[in-house]
Design an enzyme around this catalytic site. Structure first.
Site, PDB file in Angstrom:
ATOM      1  CD  GLU A  62      -1.738  -0.354   5.479  1.00 50.40           C
ATOM      2  OE1 GLU A  62      -2.564   0.441   5.026  1.00 50.40           O
ATOM      3  OE2 GLU A  62      -0.601  -0.516   5.001  1.00 50.40           O
ATOM      4  CG  ASP A  78      -5.397   0.908   3.531  1.00 51.63           C
ATOM      5  OD1 ASP A  78      -4.959   1.651   4.430  1.00 51.63           O
ATOM      6  OD2 ASP A  78      -4.726   0.578   2.542  1.00 51.63           O
ATOM      7  CG  ASP A  81      -4.795   2.261  -0.622  1.00 46.66           C
ATOM      8  OD1 ASP A  81      -3.997   1.403  -0.238  1.00 46.66           O
ATOM      9  OD2 ASP A  81      -4.977   2.533  -1.818  1.00 46.66           O
ATOM     10  CG  ASP A 205      -3.391  -2.256  -0.084  1.00 46.21           C
ATOM     11  OD1 ASP A 205      -3.365  -1.253   0.635  1.00 46.21           O
ATOM     12  OD2 ASP A 205      -2.446  -3.073  -0.154  1.00 46.21           O
TER      13      ASP A 205
HETATM   14  C1  LIP Z   1      -0.205   1.235  -0.566  1.00 41.49           C
HETATM   15  C2  LIP Z   1      -0.931   1.094  -1.880  1.00 41.49           C
HETATM   16  C3  LIP Z   1       0.045   1.424  -2.969  1.00 41.49           C
HETATM   17  C4  LIP Z   1       0.790   0.133  -3.063  1.00 41.49           C
HETATM   18  C5  LIP Z   1       1.528  -0.147  -1.775  1.00 41.49           C
HETATM   19  C6  LIP Z   1       0.696   0.009  -0.529  1.00 41.49           C
HETATM   20  P1  LIP Z   1      -0.826   2.000   1.922  1.00 41.49           P
HETATM   21  O1  LIP Z   1      -1.090   1.209   0.525  1.00 41.49           O
HETATM   22  O2  LIP Z   1      -2.131   1.375  -2.132  1.00 41.49           O
HETATM   23  O3  LIP Z   1      -0.555   1.708  -4.215  1.00 41.49           O
HETATM   24  O4  LIP Z   1       1.667   0.168  -4.122  1.00 41.49           O
HETATM   25  O5  LIP Z   1       2.001  -1.469  -1.832  1.00 41.49           O
HETATM   26  O6  LIP Z   1      -0.035  -1.127  -0.218  1.00 41.49           O
HETATM   27  O7  LIP Z   1       0.336   1.318   2.553  1.00 41.49           O
HETATM   28  O8  LIP Z   1      -0.549   3.410   1.581  1.00 41.49           O
HETATM   29  O9  LIP Z   1      -2.104   1.786   2.640  1.00 41.49           O
END
Ligand code: LIP
Length: 251
Positions: A62, A78, A81, A205
């Site tokens: 990420e 990630d 996440d 993700d």
């Molecule tokens: C997030 C996700 C969340 C999704 C966002 C984003 P991050 O990941 O898991 O549920 O709605 O688009 O990708 O940015 O916290 O790794």
């Protein structure tokens, strides 16, 4: 590879918890998309541990994007996440690590360092949560089902998602949004949810979650029902029994 994956996730979890009560500055990668020092440190820890053992493997992460070394293997990472939950002190976030050989996901691990829940799956060997096998639900009627979804940082796609949910809400028993796509798909894999969709998701993700869902008996495709590959953004997951109905309803 499995033990390296476990070690990387558990060590990253320690880094994440160390900063949980002292988040520090939050930066914006794009409007509404945040990153913390802990995201970067967690990612570095994971890459250091994996890179020391497999220096020739690729990374897709990420915070660093694609680091290609011409290997068949790619670690899809990630580091946190659910960063918005992390920053808000909502204990619903996870480290997600998937391993792909060419475009096939071979292994996935998702670890919530607060609850210590650790989901793991390896191709052909089922999925486990904290060492115990998990299975998807057996519901067959959409109106018995709880649908999970996620809201991407882009306003337009989130509005489209909410509008679709608003139109189709009555087809499901209820809907849930947890703020971590990886954990949401794990809840589907263990039968807490019955279906899931996203109108915009990233490989990091979802790569680990996809194999955890499939090995628990679920189905994961593009939102139009066709086979998913790593860079597809619109996705749907289900307990398998519901899949066609889900795809038709969300059309
Ligand atoms: C997030 C996700 C969340 C999704 C966002 C984003 P991050 O990941 O898991 O549920 O709605 O688009 O990708 O940015 O916290 O790794």
């Amino acid at each position: 590879m499995k033990s390296i994956m476990y070690n990387a996730a558990l060590e990253a979890g320690k880094v994440i918890l160390k900063h949980y009560n002292n988040i520090g500055n939050i930066s914006f990668k794009k409007p509404r998309s945040i990153v913390t020092k802990a995201d970067k440190l967690s990612e570095q820890k994971i890459m250091d541990i994996i890179g020391a053992k497999y220096p020739d493997h690729n990374f897709l992460t990420e915070e660093s994007g694609l680091i290609r070394k011409k290997s068949d293997y790619t670690w899809v990472i990630d580091p946190i996440d659910g960063t918005t939950n992390y920053v808000a002190g909502i204990p619903q976030f996870a480290v997600s690590i998937g391993l792909a050989k060419n475009s096939k996901i071979l292994m996935g691990l998702i670890y919530n360092p607060v609850s210590k829940d650790l989901y793991f799956s390896e191709e052909g060997k089922g999925s486990i949560l904290n060492g115990k096998k998990i299975k998807v639900s057996r519901k067959t009627k959409l109106n018995d089902c709880v649908l999970g979804f996620n809201l991407p940082s882009t306003i337009n796609t989130s509005q489209k998602t909410l509008s679709l949910i608003s139109r189709k809400y009555g087809d499901f028993r209820s809907v849930r949004n947890f703020g971590s796509a990886a954990l949401t798909v794990c809840y589907l894999a263990e039968g807490k949810l019955d279906a899931y969709f996203s109108m915009r998701i990233s490989a990091w993700d979802i790569a680990a979650a996809k194999i955890i869902l499939e090995e628990a008996g679920g189905k994961f495709t593009k939102l139009n029902g066709k086979p998913w590959s790593l860079y597809d953004r619109k996705v749907a997951g289900s307990n398998t029994f519901l899949h066609n109905k889900l795809i038709n309803t969300l059309k």
